[in-house]
Design an enzyme around this catalytic site. Structure first.
Site, short mmCIF file in Angstrom:
data_model
loop_
_atom_site.label_atom_id
_atom_site.label_comp_id
_atom_site.label_asym_id
_atom_site.label_seq_id
_atom_site.Cartn_x
_atom_site.Cartn_y
_atom_site.Cartn_z
N GLY A 57 0.85 -1.19 0.00
CA GLY A 57 0.00 0.00 0.00
C GLY A 57 0.87 1.22 0.00
O GLY A 57 2.07 1.13 0.30
N CYS A 84 5.45 -6.01 1.25
CA CYS A 84 5.74 -4.57 1.20
C CYS A 84 5.16 -3.86 2.43
O CYS A 84 5.61 -4.10 3.54
CB CYS A 84 5.24 -3.99 -0.11
SG CYS A 84 5.89 -2.35 -0.43
N TYR A 85 4.14 -3.02 2.26
CA TYR A 85 3.54 -2.37 3.43
C TYR A 85 3.05 -3.43 4.42
O TYR A 85 3.09 -3.22 5.64
CB TYR A 85 2.38 -1.47 2.98
CG TYR A 85 1.69 -0.76 4.12
CD1 TYR A 85 2.27 0.36 4.72
CD2 TYR A 85 0.46 -1.21 4.62
CE1 TYR A 85 1.64 1.01 5.78
CE2 TYR A 85 -0.17 -0.57 5.68
CZ TYR A 85 0.42 0.54 6.25
OH TYR A 85 -0.18 1.19 7.30
N HIS A 171 7.83 -7.45 -4.11
CA HIS A 171 6.52 -7.88 -4.60
C HIS A 171 6.61 -9.21 -5.36
O HIS A 171 6.91 -9.23 -6.54
CB HIS A 171 5.94 -6.82 -5.55
CG HIS A 171 5.51 -5.59 -4.82
ND1 HIS A 171 4.25 -5.45 -4.28
CD2 HIS A 171 6.17 -4.45 -4.50
CE1 HIS A 171 4.15 -4.29 -3.67
NE2 HIS A 171 5.30 -3.66 -3.80
N GLU A 173 4.30 -11.01 -6.42
CA GLU A 173 3.18 -11.23 -7.34
C GLU A 173 3.44 -10.73 -8.76
O GLU A 173 2.72 -11.09 -9.68
CB GLU A 173 1.91 -10.57 -6.77
CG GLU A 173 1.89 -9.04 -6.73
CD GLU A 173 2.58 -8.44 -5.51
OE1 GLU A 173 3.38 -9.15 -4.86
OE2 GLU A 173 2.33 -7.26 -5.20
N SER A 225 -25.64 -9.61 -23.89
CA SER A 225 -25.12 -8.63 -24.85
C SER A 225 -24.28 -9.30 -25.92
O SER A 225 -23.93 -8.71 -26.93
CB SER A 225 -24.26 -7.61 -24.11
OG SER A 225 -23.07 -8.24 -23.64
N GLY A 226 -23.90 -10.55 -25.66
CA GLY A 226 -22.99 -11.22 -26.59
C GLY A 226 -21.55 -11.06 -26.14
O GLY A 226 -20.64 -11.65 -26.71
N GLY A 227 -21.33 -10.25 -25.10
CA GLY A 227 -19.99 -10.12 -24.52
C GLY A 227 -19.62 -11.39 -23.76
O GLY A 227 -20.47 -12.24 -23.53
N VAL A 228 -18.34 -11.46 -23.36
CA VAL A 228 -17.86 -12.68 -22.71
C VAL A 228 -18.65 -12.99 -21.43
O VAL A 228 -19.13 -14.10 -21.23
CB VAL A 228 -16.36 -12.55 -22.35
CG1 VAL A 228 -15.85 -13.81 -21.68
CG2 VAL A 228 -15.54 -12.24 -23.59
N ASP A 229 -18.80 -11.97 -20.58
CA ASP A 229 -19.40 -12.23 -19.26
C ASP A 229 -20.85 -12.71 -19.37
O ASP A 229 -21.21 -13.72 -18.76
CB ASP A 229 -19.33 -10.98 -18.38
CG ASP A 229 -17.90 -10.50 -18.22
OD1 ASP A 229 -16.98 -11.29 -18.46
OD2 ASP A 229 -17.70 -9.31 -17.85
N SER A 230 -21.66 -11.99 -20.12
CA SER A 230 -23.07 -12.40 -20.17
C SER A 230 -23.22 -13.73 -20.90
O SER A 230 -24.08 -14.54 -20.56
CB SER A 230 -23.96 -11.32 -20.79
OG SER A 230 -23.62 -11.07 -22.13
N SER A 231 -22.35 -14.00 -21.88
CA SER A 231 -22.45 -15.27 -22.61
C SER A 231 -22.10 -16.44 -21.70
O SER A 231 -22.78 -17.47 -21.69
CB SER A 231 -21.50 -15.29 -23.81
OG SER A 231 -21.85 -14.26 -24.69
N LYS A 367 -11.52 -12.25 -15.00
CA LYS A 367 -11.85 -12.35 -16.43
C LYS A 367 -11.25 -13.60 -17.08
O LYS A 367 -11.93 -14.29 -17.85
CB LYS A 367 -11.34 -11.10 -17.14
CG LYS A 367 -11.89 -10.92 -18.53
CD LYS A 367 -13.24 -10.27 -18.46
CE LYS A 367 -13.83 -9.99 -19.81
NZ LYS A 367 -15.07 -9.22 -19.69
#
Ligand code: XMP
Length: 509
Positions: A57, A84-85, A171, A173, A225-231, A367
């Site tokens: 942070g 880190c923090y 870090h 990550e 909508s045809g987008g990735v998430d809604s599909s 995602k």
């Protein structure tokens, strides 16, 4: 339903990498959950994570308003890794001393791992790590050993192996830390006793069970909508509750060439009710004469809600499904420092709703996990790997006034552009054509033309927050340009956008 997987909690102290940490943990096949740094100890006890990671942070532990924690956190008996923090906070809370660096470290720094530790198994003694700090741990709390150092940071890592408390100033990550993921993997498997029980097959099984339990015999309505998430959301709902799902696809007439039909095709033959609302005329009428970008977005957004409400009102007494994903949940829930455990932080149902509840099957997924889930569920690859597409669609790629004629010009040119890139095996992060409102003089055969300038955009990016323009080979640009001016009536000049983001945005409007 209680979560059946082992969980690691990532406590957020304002670091920009919290989501990255959570993703890395999942890549190691351990479920992760991000919570605010001030999450009550009681909540943590209830979750009973196998490990806790404290993020970095931008603060200093001595600042008045910096986020703090209590000794009790370290007395839970749960392994903790401070980053880190998070390391400074661990030292400070347990009676060590944190001071301002004489030389702040930023960037990849040579780091020496001095001692054996379960954290360092398989790591090189001389390594490099990403550092970004102005404070450092000058004195460790009692019972801790120093594990690593850099030229300007005498304690770059520390442990109290008896209490299973570990901390690194760097870090792990980020990719720039060599073997950083290995270090996290070591923490999970060597210290926390992870079993690696988090995987997509399990997720599907558990989530299907959860959806069935929540929905019972009711119907579910989803805006597709045809987008990735809604599909992907539609795909998992269809698996869980076949014949209880209605997908409403509002076709606002600003989709790319053949896109509406492709979306319909992808869901045809599945055990769901697919409703395509042809609202092109409605949207075009509202947009007539409008050229200001923000106004376009607002009109489309409002009209969209109206059309969806009209259509979905036929399903009163149903559940509403949404393709909310984890970053939406994290971003909306943590900024206030609120604990993310309530299920109404994002997109809650409005008070006067006719729906009886909200179903959000993707709200714990990142995602890339949503895409992986889509593939597992056998969704068409074109949908799963689809590029981002703005909600207002081609309206924000058609500069100036929006008419059906202009949208058709853009659709045809855009289709040629995308076809040529894909056939040249060029898979940039996002690419599309933009129809400008500028006309220039040209010559075709013996005649003078006066037609639109068409812009081409292609960018390379991993997060869409910053982007570089793609270096498309000239021969491909040649082909695209010549095909567009020859085949698309209304375009007489093609230009390529060579601006990065920032200073430009990816879209032109
Ligand atoms: P900009 O143009 O801001 O875009 O650099 C960043 C990414 O977001 C997408 N984008 C949108 N997506 N609704 C969306 O769902 C929108 O209104 C919208 N505007 C931009 C854009 O395509 C890019 O991937």
């Amino acid at each position: 339903m209680a979560n059946k997987n082992q969980t690691v909690v990532v406590l957020d102290f304002g670091g920009q990498y919290k989501e990255l940490i959570a993703r890395r943990v999942r890549e190691c096949k351990v479920r992760s959950q991000i919570l605010a740094g001030n999450t009550p100890i009681e909540t943590l006890r209830e979750i009973a994570p196998i490990g806790i990671i404290l993020t970095g942070g931008p603060h200093s532990v001595y600042e008045e308003n910096s986020p703090h924690t209590t000794k009790e956190l370290f007395e839970l008996g749960i392994p903790i890794l401070g980053i880190c923090y998070g390391m400074q906070l661990m030292a400070y809370t347990l009676g060590g001393e944190v001071r301002s660096c004489q030389v702040s470290e930023y960037g990849t720094i040579d780091t020496t791992l001095d001692k054996h530790s379960p954290l360092f198994e398989g790591l090189d003694k001389e390594t490099v790590s990403l550092m970004s700090h102005t404070d450092y741990v000058a004195k460790m709390p009692e019972g801790f050993n120093a594990l690593a150092h850099t030229r300007d940071c005498p304690i770059a890592a520390m442990e109290n192996s008896e209490r299973r408390l570990y901390a690194v100033q760097f870090h792990p990550e980020v990719e720039r830390t060599k073997n950083g993921t290995k270090l996290l993997n070591n923490f999970l498997y060597n210290v926390c006793g992870a079993l690696g029980d988090y995987n997509m097959d399990d997720f599907i099984k558990n989530e299907i069970e959860r959806i069935r339990e929540q929905v019972g015999d009711h119907q579910v309505v989803l805006g597709l909508s045809g987008g990735v998430d809604s599909s992907v959301c539609a795909a998992i709902l269809e698996k869980a509750i076949p014949n209880q799902l209605t997908c409403i696809f509002v076709d606002h007439g600003m989709m790319r060439k053949n896109e509406g039909d492709e979306i319909e095709e992808a869901f045809a033959g599945k055990s769901l009710n697919f409703v395509r609302v042809d609202a092109e005329k409605r949207f075009l009428t509202k947009l007539a004469g409008v050229t200001e970008p923000e106004r376009k977005r607002k009109i489309i957004g409002e009209e969209f809600v109206r059309v969806f409400e009209e259509e979905s009102s036929k399903f009163a007494g149903s559940f509403l499904a949404q393709g909310t994903i984890y970053p939406d949940v994290v971003e909306s829930g943590l900024t206030t420092g609120a604990v993310i455990k309530s299920h109404h932080n994002v997109g809650g149902l409005p008070k006067d709703t006719k729906f009886i509840g909200l179903v959000e099957p993707l709200r714990s997924l990142f995602k890339d996990e949503v895409r992986a889930l889509g593939r597992k569920l056998g969704l068409d690859e074109r949908l799963v790997s689809r590029q981002p597409f703005p909600g207002p669609g081609l309206a924000v790629r058609c500069i100036g006034e929006i008419t059906k004629e202009r949208l058709d010009i853009l659709r045809d040119a855009d289709a040629i552009y995308r076809y040529e890139l894909e056939h040249a095996d060029l898979h940039y992060s996002q690419y599309f054509a933009v129809l400008t409102d500028m006309r220039t003089v040209g010559v075709m055969g013996d005649g003078r033309t006066y037609n639109y300038v068409l812009g081409l955009r292609a960018v390379v990016t991993s997060d869409f927050m910053t982007a570089e323009y793609a270096h498309i080979p000239y021969d491909v640009l040649d082909r695209v340009s010549s095909r567009i001016v020859n085949e698309v009536k209304g375009v007489s000049r093609v230009v390529y956008d060579v601006t990065g983001k920032p200073p430009a945005t990816i879209e032109w409007e």
